[in-house]
Design a protein around this motif. Structure first.
Motif, short mmCIF file in Angstrom:
data_model
loop_
_atom_site.label_atom_id
_atom_site.label_comp_id
_atom_site.label_asym_id
_atom_site.label_seq_id
_atom_site.Cartn_x
_atom_site.Cartn_y
_atom_site.Cartn_z
N LEU A 10 5.80 2.55 -0.80
CA LEU A 10 5.03 1.31 -0.69
C LEU A 10 5.49 0.51 0.53
O LEU A 10 6.68 0.33 0.76
CB LEU A 10 5.19 0.45 -1.95
CG LEU A 10 4.72 1.06 -3.27
CD1 LEU A 10 4.71 0.01 -4.36
CD2 LEU A 10 3.35 1.68 -3.13
N ALA A 11 4.52 0.05 1.30
CA ALA A 11 4.79 -0.77 2.48
C ALA A 11 3.83 -1.95 2.47
O ALA A 11 2.69 -1.83 2.02
CB ALA A 11 4.62 0.03 3.76
N GLU A 12 4.31 -3.08 2.99
CA GLU A 12 3.49 -4.29 2.97
C GLU A 12 2.30 -4.15 3.90
O GLU A 12 2.41 -3.64 5.02
CB GLU A 12 4.33 -5.50 3.39
CG GLU A 12 3.60 -6.81 3.29
CD GLU A 12 4.50 -8.00 3.59
OE1 GLU A 12 3.98 -9.05 3.97
OE2 GLU A 12 5.72 -7.86 3.44
N CYS A 16 -0.98 7.87 -1.03
CA CYS A 16 -2.32 7.93 -1.59
C CYS A 16 -3.18 6.73 -1.22
O CYS A 16 -4.39 6.73 -1.48
CB CYS A 16 -2.25 8.03 -3.12
SG CYS A 16 -1.56 6.57 -3.94
N GLY A 17 -2.61 5.68 -0.61
CA GLY A 17 -3.38 4.52 -0.18
C GLY A 17 -3.65 3.52 -1.29
O GLY A 17 -4.39 2.55 -1.07
N ALA A 18 -3.07 3.68 -2.48
CA ALA A 18 -3.29 2.74 -3.57
C ALA A 18 -2.63 1.40 -3.27
O ALA A 18 -1.52 1.35 -2.73
CB ALA A 18 -2.76 3.32 -4.87
N ALA A 19 -3.32 0.29 -3.61
CA ALA A 19 -2.79 -1.06 -3.37
C ALA A 19 -2.09 -1.57 -4.61
O ALA A 19 -2.51 -1.30 -5.75
CB ALA A 19 -3.94 -1.99 -2.99
N HIS A 20 -1.01 -2.32 -4.40
CA HIS A 20 -0.22 -2.90 -5.49
C HIS A 20 0.00 -4.38 -5.20
O HIS A 20 0.14 -4.79 -4.03
CB HIS A 20 1.13 -2.18 -5.62
CG HIS A 20 1.01 -0.72 -5.94
ND1 HIS A 20 1.19 -0.21 -7.20
CD2 HIS A 20 0.72 0.34 -5.14
CE1 HIS A 20 1.02 1.11 -7.18
NE2 HIS A 20 0.74 1.46 -5.93
N ARG A 21 0.08 -5.18 -6.26
CA ARG A 21 0.28 -6.61 -6.09
C ARG A 21 1.69 -6.95 -5.65
O ARG A 21 1.92 -7.95 -5.00
CB ARG A 21 -0.03 -7.34 -7.41
CG ARG A 21 -1.52 -7.31 -7.79
CD ARG A 21 -1.72 -8.03 -9.12
NE ARG A 21 -3.14 -8.05 -9.48
CZ ARG A 21 -4.00 -8.97 -9.06
NH1 ARG A 21 -3.59 -9.92 -8.25
NH2 ARG A 21 -5.26 -8.92 -9.42
N LYS A 22 2.66 -6.12 -6.03
CA LYS A 22 4.05 -6.38 -5.64
C LYS A 22 4.73 -5.06 -5.34
O LYS A 22 4.27 -3.99 -5.74
CB LYS A 22 4.79 -7.13 -6.76
CG LYS A 22 4.84 -6.39 -8.09
CD LYS A 22 5.55 -7.23 -9.14
CE LYS A 22 5.61 -6.47 -10.48
NZ LYS A 22 6.31 -7.27 -11.51
N VAL A 34 0.85 -1.19 0.00
CA VAL A 34 0.00 0.00 0.00
C VAL A 34 0.88 1.24 0.00
O VAL A 34 1.89 1.30 0.72
CB VAL A 34 -0.94 0.00 1.21
CG1 VAL A 34 -1.79 1.27 1.24
CG2 VAL A 34 -1.84 -1.22 1.18
N CYS A 35 0.50 2.23 -0.80
CA CYS A 35 1.22 3.49 -0.85
C CYS A 35 0.86 4.34 0.37
O CYS A 35 -0.32 4.56 0.66
CB CYS A 35 0.89 4.25 -2.14
SG CYS A 35 1.63 5.89 -2.24
#
Length: 459
Positions: free
Chosen positions: A32-34, A12-18, A8-9
């Motif tokens: 980005l943090a897990e 902005c709170g956007a989620a990413h797969r990796k 998660v950023c």
């Protein structure tokens, strides 16, 4: 299906797969943090389910709802920034540098509210109750009927608050809270978001108000995902320099009051003292001002505020002259220097420039342009400005001086502090009977330089 961790950023709170070095949504680097609380196992675009929910209730836009009731804390400057006091069911987030005085301010506000008969609970996840009592004794608040709790388990805290029903709960700090429903360490992105969400929902359902303390990053932003600032009703920043005794509480978001309102405090041995007249504070002691000093009549929120802008110009020994700015935008200083050279024929080539806003205040409004230009010209030619004059106005790239808002309020504040003259932008608000300050409209920067500093100082 197994749950895979998402990233998660924090901006902005956007989620990413990796994990990636740069967020694709907002462009922030290393943000980005897990987040174990999110799952990326499902296919993209999958709906929440086939089952239908109950229709959401609709109400008309027109209504006769009364304004939300407010509960004053007894700290006038704190209540001013909130918009008049704490609103029932509101969540407030307070951020600031370590050691700036956040805990001191909130303990004083909590004690003032408790002294008025409201039940108040102070929850600390960073200090033991003995440490809080020591601070209270130092501040002379040890007799205040504030109840303390040293706990970090969010479930236990909410259970206690549900039983006690306080009018105010102070959570110090949100980064130390631990929600057992989220599989990550306290202070992580998912924990901070979950804790803020639970506390905000609790006060919305059960009433009362909650003030959460938030740590800040080295960039000065509240640590954790930016979505936390969207969850709460009010976001306050407690600002100040370690070398100054003055502190500024600034509202950057407020659903129940004005934004950009400020409260001014002075750090003393007995805690934070309110400053009812900050203009006199930031102007410093009376007497003759040296060359390079200009008095700017600004506005912070709804409050007119006078401060001194100081400039120093010296011959540079470097190939690239230095531009040092404290309390103002360095990019805007570069623009003012370019306009002075291109439109007024005044060059600062080969000169070091130092610009400072006295008292540790930070000025962001463009209305300070004309005062900065006057301070620079005064320092360049070693010619002091009139002692009884205040200055404000926005400078355009063409050299014209543009109008600004709340001119009458600025002039009234100047009159209250004994100023008799003002250099202002041209405005219809200056016509007719006004405050007892002689206002001189300034339309063009080149003409102004010729008029004030003489023909020898304009190219």
């Amino acid at each position: 299906m197994s749950r895979a961790p998402a990233f998660v950023c924090a901006e902005c709170g956007a989620a990413h797969r990796k994990w990636a070095g740069r967020c694709d949504a907002c462009g922030a680097w290393n943000s980005l943090a897990e987040d174990q609380g999110l799952s990326t196992a499902g296919p993209p675009g999958k709906s929440l389910g086939a089952a239908k929910g109950r229709p959401a209730a609709l109400v008309p836009l027109a209504g006769d709802d009364a304004p939300p009731p407010r509960r004053p804390t007894g700290k006038a400057e704190f209540d001013r920034v909130l918009g008049g006091g704490l609103v029932e069911g509101s969540a407030v987030l307070v951020g600031g540098d370590p050691g700036i005085g956040k805990s001191t301010l909130l303990l004083q506000a909590a004690a003032g509210l408790a002294a008025a008969g409201a039940p108040v609970i102070y929850v600390s996840g960073e200090e033991a109750t003995a440490q809080i009592r020591m601070r209270a004794r130092r501040l002379g608040l040890d007799a205040a009927p504030v109840r303390l709790c040293a706990e970090t388990n969010l479930r236990d805290i909410l259970t206690m608050l549900d039983a006690e029903r306080p009018a105010l709960a102070v959570i110090d700090s949100i980064q130390t809270m631990w929600a057992d429903s989220v599989d990550s360490a306290p202070g992580s992105v998912s924990q901070v978001r979950a804790a803020a969400h639970e506390i905000t929902n609790f006060v919305k359902r059960r009433g009362g108000a909650a003030i959460m303390v938030g740590h800040v990053t080295k960039e000065g932003q509240i640590a954790g995902p930016r979505v936390v600032e969207h969850m709460v009703d009010t976001v306050l920043y407690f600002e100040g320099e370690r070398g100054h005794q003055f502190r500024i509480l600034r509202a950057v978001k407020n659903r129940f009051g004005p934004v950009d309102e400020i409260g001014v405090f002075e750090m003393t041995g007995a805690g934070l003292a309110e400053v009812p007249n900050p203009s006199a504070l930031f102007l410093g002691e009376g007497g003759r001002r040296a060359a390079g000093a200009a008095v700017f009549a600004g506005v912070e929120g709804s409050r007119p505020l006078l401060c001194e802008i100081q400039a120093l110009v010296a011959t540079s020994t470097l190939g690239t002259p230095r531009r040092a700015v404290v309390g103002w935008d360095s990019g805007r200083l570069a623009m003012i220097l370019a306009v002075l050279e291109a439109r007024a024929g005044v060059s600062f080539a080969g000169l070091d420039i130092y610009l400072n806003i006295a008292g540790g205040l930070r000025v962001s409004e463009p209305a300070a342009d004309l005062a900065v230009a006057c301070a620079l010209l005064s320092a360049l030619h070693d010619a002091p400005l009139p002692q009884d004059a205040v200055i404000f106005g926005e400078i355009a790239l063409s050299g014209a001086v543009r109008p600004v808002s709340q001119i009458e309020a600025r002039l009234k504040e100047a009159e209250k502090l004994g100023f008799a003259a003002a250099w202002t932008p041209p405005s219809a608000a200056l016509s007719g009977a006004g405050p007892g300050v002689r206002a001189t409209p300034v339309e063009d920067l080149r003409e102004f330089v010729l008029q004030v500093f003489g023909a020898d100082h304009a190219g």
